[in-house]
Design a protein around this motif. Structure first.
Motif, PDB file in Angstrom:
ATOM      1  N   GLU A   1      -0.305 -12.740   8.690  1.00 30.71           N
ATOM      2  CA  GLU A   1       0.888 -12.239   9.363  1.00 30.71           C
ATOM      3  C   GLU A   1       0.971 -12.746  10.800  1.00 30.71           C
ATOM      4  O   GLU A   1       2.037 -13.153  11.274  1.00 30.71           O
TER       5      GLU A   1
ATOM      6  N   LEU B   1       1.972 -16.482  10.784  1.00 31.93           N
ATOM      7  CA  LEU B   1       3.408 -16.672  10.554  1.00 31.93           C
ATOM      8  C   LEU B   1       4.209 -16.345  11.806  1.00 31.93           C
ATOM      9  O   LEU B   1       5.190 -17.036  12.130  1.00 31.93           O
ATOM     10  N   HIS B   2       3.815 -15.302  12.503  1.00 35.36           N
ATOM     11  CA  HIS B   2       4.509 -14.954  13.749  1.00 35.36           C
ATOM     12  C   HIS B   2       4.332 -16.065  14.780  1.00 35.36           C
ATOM     13  O   HIS B   2       5.270 -16.401  15.512  1.00 35.36           O
TER      14      HIS B   2
ATOM     15  N   THR C   1      14.662 -21.463  22.201  1.00 38.83           N
ATOM     16  CA  THR C   1      13.242 -21.696  22.526  1.00 38.83           C
ATOM     17  C   THR C   1      13.049 -22.073  23.996  1.00 38.83           C
ATOM     18  O   THR C   1      11.936 -22.383  24.398  1.00 38.83           O
TER      19      THR C   1
ATOM     20  N   ALA D   1      10.427 -16.111   5.449  1.00 33.89           N
ATOM     21  CA  ALA D   1      10.899 -14.897   6.126  1.00 33.89           C
ATOM     22  C   ALA D   1      11.102 -13.715   5.188  1.00 33.89           C
ATOM     23  O   ALA D   1      11.442 -12.624   5.650  1.00 33.89           O
TER      24      ALA D   1
ATOM     25  N   ARG E   1       6.236 -11.444   1.529  1.00 37.26           N
ATOM     26  CA  ARG E   1       5.113 -11.425   2.463  1.00 37.26           C
ATOM     27  C   ARG E   1       4.217 -10.220   2.194  1.00 37.26           C
ATOM     28  O   ARG E   1       2.980 -10.336   2.210  1.00 37.26           O
TER      29      ARG E   1
ATOM     30  N   LYS F   1       6.802 -18.980  14.419  1.00 38.54           N
ATOM     31  CA  LYS F   1       8.206 -18.582  14.376  1.00 38.54           C
ATOM     32  C   LYS F   1       9.145 -19.636  14.949  1.00 38.54           C
ATOM     33  O   LYS F   1      10.229 -19.862  14.426  1.00 38.54           O
ATOM     34  N   GLY F   2       8.781 -20.284  16.041  1.00 37.43           N
ATOM     35  CA  GLY F   2       9.674 -21.261  16.661  1.00 37.43           C
ATOM     36  C   GLY F   2       9.501 -22.676  16.167  1.00 37.43           C
ATOM     37  O   GLY F   2      10.011 -23.628  16.766  1.00 37.43           O
TER      38      GLY F   2
ATOM     39  N   ALA G   1      10.670 -23.679   9.123  1.00 41.28           N
ATOM     40  CA  ALA G   1      10.486 -22.263   9.453  1.00 41.28           C
ATOM     41  C   ALA G   1       9.503 -21.616   8.496  1.00 41.28           C
ATOM     42  O   ALA G   1       9.508 -21.902   7.297  1.00 41.28           O
TER      43      ALA G   1
END
Length: 761
Positions: free
Chosen positions: A566, A569-570, A673, A545, A550, A573-574, A542
């Motif tokens: 940013e 990183l988004h 997911t 977070a 951040r 996410k999965g 992951a």
């Protein structure tokens, strides 16, 4: 030594005992020494831990930062905190067991002095203790210091396993537990297993019990998180299946490139090749002279081709195709002369009916080669020509269908440093360990090829960015080249991804040990062995977070780079549930456009790759600086490490591979997911295995090969119809399939099939 049922049972018993020993000891340490209660999740304030010395106090502080990093934004959730502390215990136990097993495996390969196999009586420790004297305290303390010195030395090449300051390796068993652990590891029934490459993989397999997997399945049909997805699909692939798939992917590509002149034919017992294999040569301008069969086929004028029969026109068509074929290698040098003369006489007298289909083809090929090409062995490359040849073959009225020649497309002989194999669900790297053996042979043959055909004869066009010089210009002689081959294989050829960080730890160790064994077998002393750099095993973990960290890191960046960070990183996410299924390489261009276009850079689409590389380099440097800054906390370093790992996964997904081999997860999609996967893979959404096959094909270059062992149901259930039609038959061409039935993957209750597909588009 064969890992039969009895052997595996004994090893499983060992792993269960060691896990229980270490888990119990570390649970007690966390609760009684460091103030982290595994049962209640309670965290004792540091001010109340007055019993700790300076070293223990530092460890207690670091453990709290690890806990905070794993908790992320859910620090106040007690149930989640209990689960995270349980994870910490599990990770510490797994790391210590792997470290000790690794030392024993190094001893068995001559890489390490006797250090663990005789415990406190080991020769390495005895020498160390004599030099240290009483400075290190009692025997148990001195032995711990000795092991720590080994860990620190090995961390230079195996940081993921031996770094004593890593989040998963902060604890060490107390003396009573350590003695019990050493007794288990040195049991007479276990000692022979330390020389086997597969041992470390079976340790990984058995660290999670069957009972745990059963409980997960009873609680939920679909995996509820990344750990359940990893544990429920943790099935060791039998060696014969590994060989079958690697032989017919990597081995097959090299066999085709060398036109069958490779020792892999004898080495790879499952490589499917026959004396009827016909290797086409490279295209030549004269082959497209007006009116030739080749010109008509290339123009798509199939209706104008002469009817294929034994008429003069039919034989002429065969001759024109035969100009593009080399058949000499299909007949031993001491027999083909007489055979050729008999066939030539029959052809000149037009006694076609006296020849079998195979003899007819052989005769025409041999005449054409002797007449025009002199046996130079060059062959056609264009795929349309391969299909044209096969069309002609299919028109033959063969006496026996098994006698029809097998037409093989032209393949250049590649510099082996440009060949890339990926296992996208690598586990303990079982496929990679066997592929290592094949790569070693490929490197040896590549050196001989270049010596015979000259510098530049090994193609490097697929990896122009590497600026590779010919092998003979890179190495002084063959001896120095072969000494470097184990390093080259790990740094250039074998890639792996797993959603379980413990698997990545094991996979890197397994490859490193395989390289050490290669050097040991070749008589290369430890001091003469090249250092192995960063390999290509990536844990799909992951992204960090922690909001505050951040923001703190983003403040140190250019605003556009901060925005890109940013968004990246988004995008990741999965990652823990999806691994390579997360199609990050598809999203990067749009991210670049969102961040930079219209903000003064004037970017164009063709520049997106270059600008991502530049931005990524800046992010890597910034993250490294952030982790190493004097004011950085331990949690800040963990944040940077996880972000860098995400960038490594992005880099891997942007690679183009020649071979993908896997034993992928199967069954229902993870709940968190599922919607994302259904949207990304609408043709394969029926099952995780189908999605993995589609993704594997996406990551291949055209002409590359994927080998997989999965449930066989995907080949006949109606729910997989779109997958079969549009993926298996649309993107690829099925090449080989073995229907294996039940009982193939340890205790997996599934009927399995192993198969190879060749990517077409």
């Amino acid at each position: 030594m064969a890992f039969d049922q009895n052997t595996r049972g004994r090893l499983q018993k060992l792993v269960n005992a060691c896990r229980a020993l270490l888990s119990d000891d570390f649970s007690i340490q966390l609760q009684q020494v460091y103030g982290l209660d595994p049962k209640t999740g309670e965290v004792t304030p540091m001010a109340r831990l007055t019993h700790l010395d300076d070293r223990q106090r530092h460890t207690a502080q670091v453990l709290r930062q690890v806990l905070g990093h794993y908790l992320g934004a859910d620090a106040d959730d007690t149930e989640h905190r209990i689960a995270v502390i349980d994870r910490m215990v599990r990770e510490q136990a797994f790391t210590v067991l792997n470290r000790m097993a690794a030392l024993l495996m190094m001893e068995a390969r001559g890489q390490l002095f006797e250090s663990v196999s005789k415990a406190y009586q080991s020769r390495g420790f005895q020498s160390y203790a004599r030099l240290a004297g009483a400075a290190l305290g009692e025997t148990g303390q001195a032995y711990q210091a000795y092991l720590f010195s080994l860990f620190d030395e090995l961390a230079h090449e195996l940081q993921g396993l031996f770094d004593r300051f890593a989040a998963n390796g902060l604890l060490f068993p107390r003396e009573t537990a350590l003695r019990a652990l050493l007794d288990e590891l040195n049991h007479p029934d276990i000692i022979p297993l330390w020389a086997e490459d597969e041992t470390i993989g079976w340790i990984y397999q058995y660290f999670n019990s069957k009972e745990e997997r059963k409980a997960m399945r009873e609680a939920s049909q679909a995996p509820r998180n990344s750990r359940e997805l990893a544990v429920r699909n943790q099935f060791f692939t039998p060696r014969y299946v590994v060989e079958f798939l690697v032989d017919n992917t990597l081995g097959r590509l090299w066999y085709q490139a060398t036109k069958g002149t490779t020792a892999l034919k004898e080495r790879c017992q499952y490589l499917l090749c026959t004396p009827r294999d016909i290797f086409l040569r490279r295209f030549e301008a004269d082959d497209l002279r007006p009116g030739s069969v080749a010109a008509l086929v290339q123009a798509g004028k199939w209706s104008e081709l002469p009817a294929f029969d034994t008429s003069e026109a039919g034989v002429q068509a065969m001759i024109e195709f035969a100009h593009c074929v080399n058949t000499y290698d299909r007949h031993p040098n001491d027999t083909w002369g007489d055979y050729f003369q008999r066939l030539e006489a029959a052809l000149r007298a037009q006694r076609y009916e006296a020849l079998s289909t195979q003899e007819l083809w052989d005769g025409v090929f041999l005449i054409c080669r002797a007449d025009r090409h002199g046996g130079d062995g060059s062959v056609y490359q264009e795929r349309w020509f391969v299909e044209a040849c096969q069309t002609i073959v299919d028109r033959l009225k063969a006496d026996d269908a098994q006698q029809k020649p097998n037409i093989i497309a032209f393949h250049v002989v590649r510099d082996p440093r440009t060949l890339k194999l990926l296992d996208p669900a690598c586990g303990s790297m079982h496929f990679g360990l066997y592929a290592f053996d094949l790569f070693a042979e490929i490197y040896r043959e590549a050196w001989a090829w270049e010596q015979q055909h000259g510098p530049g004869s090994l193609d490097v066009s697929t990896q122009p960015q590497l600026l590779l010089k010919p092998l003979c210009q890179t190495y002084a002689d063959e001896e120095s080249f072969l000494r470097d081959v184990p390093r080259l294989i790990i740094e250039h050829n074998i890639y792996g991804v797993d959603i379980d960080p413990r698997a990545a730890q094991i996979a890197s160790l397994a490859l490193w040990l395989r390289a050490q064994r290669a050097w040991h077998d070749a008589g290369v002393k430890a001091k003469d062995r090249p250092l192995i750099g960063h390999g290509h095993v990536v844990a799909a973990i992951a992204p960090p977070a922690e909001r505050e960290l951040r923001q703190q890191f983003a403040a140190s960046l250019d605003p556009r780079d901060a925005e890109l960070f940013e968004k990246t990183l988004h995008l990741l996410k999965g990652l823990p549930e999806m691994g390579v299924l997360l199609q990050v390489e598809r999203e990067l261009p749009s991210l670049i456009r969102q961040v930079y276009v219209g903000k003064g850079t004037g970017l164009f689409a063709q520049e997106e790759r270059a600008d991502w590389l530049a931005a990524e380099a800046r992010l890597r440097k910034a993250l490294t600086d952030f982790a190493q800054a004097a004011k950085s906390t331990y949690q800040g370093r963990l944040f940077a490490q996880d972000a860098l790992q995400g960038l490594r996964l992005i880099d891997l997904c942007r690679e183009v591979f020649d071979v993908v081999v896997m034993n992928p997860p199967f069954g229902a999609l993870a709940a968190n997911t599922k919607d994302q996967l259904v949207k990304a893979y609408p043709r394969s959404k029926s099952d995780l295995l189908a999605i993995m096959v589609e993704r594997g094909l996406e990551l291949l270059r055209v002409g590359g090969r994927i080998g997989a062992i999965t449930s066989r149901t995907c080949f006949f259930l109606s729910s997989f119809q779109m997958w079969r039609e549009e993926i298996v038959l649309g993107m690829a061409r099925p090449d080989i399939m073995a229907d294996l039935g039940n009982g193939v993957m340890d205790d997996a209750m599934v009927e399995a099939a192993a198969y190879v597909l060749e990517k077409r588009v």
